[in-house]
Design a protein around this motif. Sequence first.
Motif, PDB file in Angstrom:
ATOM      1  N   TYR A 203       0.853  -1.207   0.000  1.00  0.00           N
ATOM      2  CA  TYR A 203       0.000   0.000   0.000  1.00  0.00           C
ATOM      3  C   TYR A 203       0.880   1.245   0.000  1.00  0.00           C
ATOM      4  O   TYR A 203       0.737   2.135  -0.840  1.00  0.00           O
TER       5      TYR A 203
ATOM      6  N   LEU B  37      -7.551   2.656  14.349  1.00  0.00           N
ATOM      7  CA  LEU B  37      -7.833   2.786  15.779  1.00  0.00           C
ATOM      8  C   LEU B  37      -9.193   3.400  16.096  1.00  0.00           C
ATOM      9  O   LEU B  37     -10.007   2.797  16.810  1.00  0.00           O
TER      10      LEU B  37
ATOM     11  N   ARG C  50       0.894   8.640  17.249  1.00  0.00           N
ATOM     12  CA  ARG C  50       0.573   9.100  15.905  1.00  0.00           C
ATOM     13  C   ARG C  50       0.086  10.541  15.928  1.00  0.00           C
ATOM     14  O   ARG C  50      -0.346  11.025  16.986  1.00  0.00           O
TER      15      ARG C  50
ATOM     16  N   ASP D 276       4.005  -2.045  12.337  1.00  0.00           N
ATOM     17  CA  ASP D 276       3.745  -0.765  13.012  1.00  0.00           C
ATOM     18  C   ASP D 276       5.051  -0.094  13.402  1.00  0.00           C
ATOM     19  O   ASP D 276       5.996  -0.769  13.834  1.00  0.00           O
TER      20      ASP D 276
HETATM   21  C1  WQD Z   1      -2.861   3.878  14.875  1.00  0.00           C
HETATM   22  C2  WQD Z   1      -2.274   3.364  16.180  1.00  0.00           C
HETATM   23  C3  WQD Z   1      -1.726   1.026  16.139  1.00  0.00           C
HETATM   24  C4  WQD Z   1      -5.885  -0.384  15.790  1.00  0.00           C
HETATM   25  C5  WQD Z   1      -2.539   3.526   8.834  1.00  0.00           C
HETATM   26  C6  WQD Z   1      -1.858   3.618   7.490  1.00  0.00           C
HETATM   27  C7  WQD Z   1      -1.919   5.027   6.995  1.00  0.00           C
HETATM   28  C8  WQD Z   1      -3.352   5.464   6.961  1.00  0.00           C
HETATM   29  C9  WQD Z   1      -3.912   5.414   8.385  1.00  0.00           C
HETATM   30  C10 WQD Z   1      -4.502   4.997   4.928  1.00  0.00           C
HETATM   31  C11 WQD Z   1      -1.095   2.411  15.983  1.00  0.00           C
HETATM   32  C12 WQD Z   1      -2.841   1.295  17.146  1.00  0.00           C
HETATM   33  C13 WQD Z   1      -4.763   0.422  15.884  1.00  0.00           C
HETATM   34  C14 WQD Z   1      -6.234  -1.226  16.884  1.00  0.00           C
HETATM   35  C15 WQD Z   1      -4.344  -0.403  18.108  1.00  0.00           C
HETATM   36  N1  WQD Z   1      -4.109   4.618   6.128  1.00  0.00           N
HETATM   37  N2  WQD Z   1      -4.013   0.408  17.019  1.00  0.00           N
HETATM   38  N3  WQD Z   1      -5.448  -1.193  18.004  1.00  0.00           N
HETATM   39  O1  WQD Z   1      -1.286   2.303  11.303  1.00  0.00           O
HETATM   40  O2  WQD Z   1      -0.857   4.722  12.028  1.00  0.00           O
HETATM   41  O3  WQD Z   1      -1.808   4.271   9.763  1.00  0.00           O
HETATM   42  O4  WQD Z   1      -3.848   4.041   8.785  1.00  0.00           O
HETATM   43  O5  WQD Z   1      -4.371   6.067   4.413  1.00  0.00           O
HETATM   44  O6  WQD Z   1      -1.371   5.084   5.697  1.00  0.00           O
HETATM   45  O7  WQD Z   1      -0.488   3.272   7.644  1.00  0.00           O
HETATM   46  O8  WQD Z   1      -3.210   3.896  11.770  1.00  0.00           O
HETATM   47  O9  WQD Z   1      -5.276   3.688  13.095  1.00  0.00           O
HETATM   48  O10 WQD Z   1      -4.232   1.578  12.137  1.00  0.00           O
HETATM   49  O11 WQD Z   1      -3.121   2.738  14.048  1.00  0.00           O
HETATM   50  O12 WQD Z   1      -3.639  -0.395  19.125  1.00  0.00           O
HETATM   51  O13 WQD Z   1      -7.249  -1.991  16.855  1.00  0.00           O
HETATM   52  O14 WQD Z   1      -3.286   2.614  16.880  1.00  0.00           O
HETATM   53  O15 WQD Z   1      -0.806   0.065  16.650  1.00  0.00           O
HETATM   54  O16 WQD Z   1      -0.182   2.626  17.044  1.00  0.00           O
HETATM   55  P1  WQD Z   1      -1.691   3.735  11.293  1.00  0.00           P
HETATM   56  P2  WQD Z   1      -4.046   2.922  12.736  1.00  0.00           P
END
Ligand code: WQD
Length: 333
Positions: A147, A198, A229, A293
């Motif tokens: 991605y 998240l 983040r 991550d």
């Molecule tokens: C955020 C934080 C997780 C879910 C991704 C893509 C980025 C964009 C946004 C498309 C991290 C933690 C998450 C959960 C958790 N996508 N988490 N439990 O990974 O920063 O970014 O999504 O455009 O390109 O890389 O976002 O919201 O998945 O995670 O603890 O059930 O929340 O480990 O620290 P991320 P996220």
Amino acid sequence: MILLTGGLGYIGSHTAVELIEAGYDVIILDNLSNSKIEVLDSLKQITGKKIPFVKGDCQNEALVEEIFTNNKIDAVVHFAGFKAVGESVKKPIEYYDNNINSTLALLRVMKKFGCKNFVFSSSATVYGRAETMPIYEDFPTSATNPYGRTKLFIEEILKDLYVADNTLNIAILRYFNPIGAHKSGLIGEDPNGIPNNLMPYITKVATGKLEKLSVYGNDYPTRDGTGIRDYIHVCDLAKGHVLALKKLESNSGLVTYNLGTGTGYSVLEIVNAFNQVCGNKVKYEFAPRRPGDIDVCYASPEKAQKELGFKATHSLRDMCETSFNFEQKHTKN
Ligand code: WQD
């Protein structure tokens, strides 16, 4: 008129609202692969305007040509694309085919019709594991999943295109972590299936649709051990697109901006803020780190602030309240 590809999606729909409120006419092309046709009615309720909509795929060049034949398209904002990191690892061919070939098809039609203004939805994921924080636009780029590589490749395609034709005006916008929803609660983040991200996961736990949140890792080298983040309200992010379009109108050439707040919050800080705002409804447990991550990621928003006048104004409280409001009002089980 501004063509929004993927304009019924989460960021696309919020950008449609901000563009209309800034006086632009928009037309939406969306194949509904990760969005719902009901969003079109929600946009009408919010803006009072019936937005022209074409159901279809950017790779259908004849369809895209028809849009350009029937409308004077001054600029394209390209949101359409697959965006799930984990899914991209399992389905690389679909991700490269869809994300890259849809962009190439769009650019071919734009060239044919002499449309010179293009805003690309990129992502902070192109920074890979940045060595230091905050992240500046001139940091090295890399990708750790298909991605992210599609975003990186498309950025490189756009840079090559600009070398070939420097009359083009291209804005590459690198989103950090968009969360929140329009204050009406009519549009918001509404992913198909179990959320990867998240905040939509949190809101489904808070409304009883999911049992509890797994916090992926509490052993990161951060203030509380959980991932950090740069969460930005989707309405602030949408406003950034209006400012980017205005920049292109001044014949900017190719420009690249971080769209973030400059403030990092940890997973636990998000959960605690959400529980304060929405009444302690989010149960969670610590789980192993999620593969791929990174520990910390937040933007320097200086360049966008200086060159676009961009500033995120929504608070963390507002991001939590509007996310919860949307989930309560809008999504079914
Ligand atoms: C955020 C934080 C997780 C879910 C991704 C893509 C980025 C964009 C946004 C498309 C991290 C933690 C998450 C959960 C958790 N996508 N988490 N439990 O990974 O920063 O970014 O999504 O455009 O390109 O890389 O976002 O919201 O998945 O995670 O603890 O059930 O929340 O480990 O620290 P991320 P996220």
